[in-house]
Design a protein around this motif. Structure first.
Motif, PDB file in Angstrom:
ATOM      1  N   MET A   1       1.061  -1.305  -0.175  1.00 42.57           N
ATOM      2  CA  MET A   1      -0.012  -0.026   0.040  1.00 42.57           C
ATOM      3  C   MET A   1       0.988   1.120   0.025  1.00 42.57           C
ATOM      4  N   ALA A   2       0.106   2.438  -0.426  1.00 39.13           N
ATOM      5  CA  ALA A   2       1.072   3.515  -0.356  1.00 39.13           C
ATOM      6  C   ALA A   2       1.656   3.767   0.989  1.00 39.13           C
ATOM      7  N   SER A   3       2.890   4.574   1.049  1.00 38.07           N
ATOM      8  CA  SER A   3       3.635   4.580   2.281  1.00 38.07           C
ATOM      9  C   SER A   3       2.643   5.225   3.351  1.00 38.07           C
ATOM     10  N   VAL A   4       1.835   6.367   2.909  1.00 35.01           N
ATOM     11  CA  VAL A   4       0.919   7.056   3.738  1.00 35.01           C
ATOM     12  C   VAL A   4       0.073   6.085   4.543  1.00 35.01           C
ATOM     13  N   LEU A   5      -0.518   5.345   3.673  1.00 29.98           N
ATOM     14  CA  LEU A   5      -1.585   4.216   4.092  1.00 29.98           C
ATOM     15  C   LEU A   5      -1.083   3.348   5.050  1.00 29.98           C
ATOM     16  N   ALA A   6       0.212   2.851   4.657  1.00 27.38           N
ATOM     17  CA  ALA A   6       0.907   1.835   5.461  1.00 27.38           C
ATOM     18  C   ALA A   6       1.133   2.279   6.817  1.00 27.38           C
ATOM     19  N   VAL A   7       1.597   3.605   6.911  1.00 23.69           N
ATOM     20  CA  VAL A   7       1.774   3.962   8.031  1.00 23.69           C
ATOM     21  C   VAL A   7       0.704   4.142   8.831  1.00 23.69           C
TER      22      VAL A   7
ATOM     23  N   ALA B   1       5.531 -12.724   4.215  1.00 24.64           N
ATOM     24  CA  ALA B   1       5.950 -11.243   3.857  1.00 24.64           C
ATOM     25  C   ALA B   1       5.107 -10.188   4.099  1.00 24.64           C
ATOM     26  N   ALA B   2       3.872 -10.495   3.981  1.00 23.15           N
ATOM     27  CA  ALA B   2       2.795  -9.564   4.141  1.00 23.15           C
ATOM     28  C   ALA B   2       2.517  -8.832   5.280  1.00 23.15           C
ATOM     29  N   LYS B   3       3.335  -9.541   6.443  1.00 28.04           N
ATOM     30  CA  LYS B   3       3.196  -9.118   7.781  1.00 28.04           C
ATOM     31  C   LYS B   3       3.662  -7.713   7.968  1.00 28.04           C
ATOM     32  N   LYS B   4       4.515  -7.262   7.073  1.00 30.44           N
ATOM     33  CA  LYS B   4       5.201  -5.874   7.149  1.00 30.44           C
ATOM     34  C   LYS B   4       4.088  -4.642   6.586  1.00 30.44           C
ATOM     35  N   HIS B   5       3.052  -5.470   5.943  1.00 30.95           N
ATOM     36  CA  HIS B   5       2.401  -4.231   5.031  1.00 30.95           C
ATOM     37  C   HIS B   5       0.875  -4.143   5.466  1.00 30.95           C
ATOM     38  N   LEU B   6       0.583  -5.064   6.462  1.00 27.40           N
ATOM     39  CA  LEU B   6      -0.849  -5.308   7.160  1.00 27.40           C
ATOM     40  C   LEU B   6      -0.783  -5.254   8.448  1.00 27.40           C
ATOM     41  N   PRO B   7      -1.646  -4.810   9.154  1.00 26.73           N
ATOM     42  CA  PRO B   7      -1.654  -4.705  10.745  1.00 26.73           C
ATOM     43  C   PRO B   7      -2.055  -5.938  11.499  1.00 26.73           C
ATOM     44  N   LYS B   8      -2.685  -6.603  10.494  1.00 26.58           N
ATOM     45  CA  LYS B   8      -3.117  -8.128  10.953  1.00 26.58           C
ATOM     46  C   LYS B   8      -2.695  -9.279   9.994  1.00 26.58           C
TER      47      LYS B   8
ATOM     48  N   VAL C   1     -11.768  -1.622  -0.050  1.00 30.06           N
ATOM     49  CA  VAL C   1     -10.885  -2.838   0.710  1.00 30.06           C
ATOM     50  C   VAL C   1     -10.067  -3.592  -0.440  1.00 30.06           C
ATOM     51  N   VAL C   2     -10.373  -3.659  -1.410  1.00 34.31           N
ATOM     52  CA  VAL C   2      -9.605  -4.536  -2.665  1.00 34.31           C
ATOM     53  C   VAL C   2      -8.423  -3.435  -2.619  1.00 34.31           C
ATOM     54  N   ASP C   3      -8.443  -2.116  -2.463  1.00 37.46           N
ATOM     55  CA  ASP C   3      -7.503  -1.343  -2.849  1.00 37.46           C
ATOM     56  C   ASP C   3      -6.370  -1.419  -1.834  1.00 37.46           C
ATOM     57  N   VAL C   4      -6.657  -1.617  -0.599  1.00 34.13           N
ATOM     58  CA  VAL C   4      -5.972  -1.883   0.598  1.00 34.13           C
ATOM     59  C   VAL C   4      -5.021  -3.151   0.229  1.00 34.13           C
ATOM     60  N   LEU C   5      -5.891  -4.253   0.007  1.00 31.42           N
ATOM     61  CA  LEU C   5      -5.203  -5.619  -0.260  1.00 31.42           C
ATOM     62  C   LEU C   5      -4.235  -5.552  -1.406  1.00 31.42           C
ATOM     63  N   LYS C   6      -4.593  -4.581  -2.352  1.00 27.68           N
ATOM     64  CA  LYS C   6      -3.960  -4.534  -3.756  1.00 27.68           C
ATOM     65  C   LYS C   6      -2.517  -3.794  -3.269  1.00 27.68           C
ATOM     66  N   GLU C   7      -2.606  -2.859  -2.825  1.00 25.69           N
ATOM     67  CA  GLU C   7      -1.508  -1.935  -2.251  1.00 25.69           C
ATOM     68  C   GLU C   7      -0.494  -2.926  -1.345  1.00 25.69           C
ATOM     69  N   ALA C   8      -0.996  -3.770  -0.458  1.00 30.20           N
ATOM     70  CA  ALA C   8      -0.399  -4.642   0.401  1.00 30.20           C
ATOM     71  C   ALA C   8       0.471  -5.715  -0.480  1.00 30.20           C
ATOM     72  N   SER C   9      -0.144  -6.053  -1.551  1.00 31.99           N
ATOM     73  CA  SER C   9       0.365  -7.182  -2.275  1.00 31.99           C
ATOM     74  C   SER C   9       1.358  -6.558  -3.101  1.00 31.99           C
ATOM     75  N   ARG C  10       1.159  -5.182  -3.717  1.00 35.07           N
ATOM     76  CA  ARG C  10       2.418  -4.898  -4.393  1.00 35.07           C
ATOM     77  C   ARG C  10       3.601  -4.804  -3.642  1.00 35.07           C
ATOM     78  N   LYS C  11       3.558  -4.186  -2.636  1.00 26.05           N
ATOM     79  CA  LYS C  11       4.806  -4.186  -1.660  1.00 26.05           C
ATOM     80  C   LYS C  11       5.333  -5.435  -1.095  1.00 26.05           C
TER      81      LYS C  11
END
Length: 321
Positions: free
Chosen positions: A1-7, A56-63, A263-273
């Motif tokens: 996800m975009a850096s701002v959203l990730a934070v 690997a997704a642990k870094k980009h999703l809070p759960k 919701v898809v967008d959150v998962l999409k950005e997390a997937s990209r990262k």
């Protein structure tokens, strides 16, 4: 996800009350563990991609993402469960090319557009692999034997209607050779059966036999790709054997079709990262699995294109049930 959203998401997981922000939907998604359905058994390439992604997704999703294997029907049972899940993003699917195949075979209770693409993660060709102590050193020798001994060559696949079944059927169609197709609940048990001497060959991906090939237990005779693979430079393509066949699988993340786009967008950005994480790349490289990322739009195009392609192939082979 975009850096701002990730934070923002990480901050939420650290104790920020999403309600206090005054926003709903993706702003507080996910609030609990996401379940990732794998439609094939543990130990195969699909399972490996899912587990590497979840880690690997642990870094980009809070759960965290929990991987659950739901086998059966050549992938149909797991894919159907994913398609019929509540469209809230908490039950996602590690979809495979069978999503574009099974409906065209008449073996599924769902259509390919019952799942909404999030991101493609991987692509791999099929390969013809035999036991190292078999009499066949080349693909030509194998096919000659099979032609002279109709239906005596048993080829294992990941289930009726799976890509590895379809690739073997396509090989038979292209060469005029008849095989006995033996279904398993995933590639891993098919490979185990080959190692046990209960099959003559498998047509699973190179990744799913790579360790046994390296150990000298199995021999890869040919890959169904346009070019030779970097990890298997000594293995010719079928096209080098004058067989015009290039076929294989892809794997990616999808959710039920009515899942909200935010919701898809959150998962999409997390997937990209996640795909950019070195740990994810290292696992796939070690297993000789090909990384091929596409976003939701690109993945949707792939699914649509392949659904049309496989419908034509299935009709040509008269495989529809």
């Amino acid at each position: 996800m975009a850096s701002v959203l990730a934070v923002g998401l990480i901050g939420c997981s650290a104790g920020t009350d999403s309600a206090s922000s005054g926003s709903k939907g993706a702003s507080d998604f996910p609030k609990k563990q996401i379940e990732l359905i794998v439609p094939f058994s543990a130990g195969g390439g699909t399972d490996a991609v899912a587990r590497a992604f979840a880690d690997a997704a642990k870094k980009h999703l809070p759960k965290p993402i929990g991987v659950v294997n739901k086998t059966g029907g050549g992938g149909a049972i797991g894919l159907a469960e994913g398609a019929n899940a509540k469209p809230d993003g908490y039950k996602a699917s590690l979809v495979t090319v069978e999503l574009a195949i099974l409906p065209n075979l008449g073996l599924a209770s769902f259509q390919s557009d019952d799942l909404k693409p999030v991101a493609q993660l991987n692509a791999d060709p099929s390969a013809v692999t035999v036991a190292a102590d078999s009499p066949w050193k080349t693909l030509d020798e194998f096919l000659k034997y099979a032609k002279e001994n109709p239906e005596k060559v048993r080829i294992g696949n990941a289930g009726s209607g799976s890509i590895w079944h379809l690739s073997a059927a396509a090989l038979g169609e292209e060469t005029g050779v008849k095989f006995s197709h033996i279904p398993f609940e995933g590639a891993a048990p098919a490979v185990t059966s080959l190692l046990g001497g209960h099959l003559e060959a498998v047509t699973v991906s190179p990744a799913e036999v790579s360790s046994q090939v390296a150990a000298g237990k199995l021999r890869m005779l040919g890959v169904m790709s346009d070019e030779r693979l970097e990890a298997f430079k000594d293995v010719p393509t079928l096209k080098e054997n004058d067989i015009d066949l290039s076929i294989g699988t892809w794997r990616g993340i999808a959710v039920p079709k009515d899942t909200p786009q935010d919701v898809v967008d959150v998962l999409k950005e997390a997937s990209r990262k996640t795909v950019e994480e070195q740990s994810f790349k290292d696992v796939l490289d070690k297993l000789n699995l090909g990384i091929e990322y596409k976003d939701d739009t690109g993945f949707a195009d792939t699914i649509t294109k392949d659904s049309k392609r496989f419908k034509e192939l299935i009709d040509k082979l008269n495989l529809k049930q």
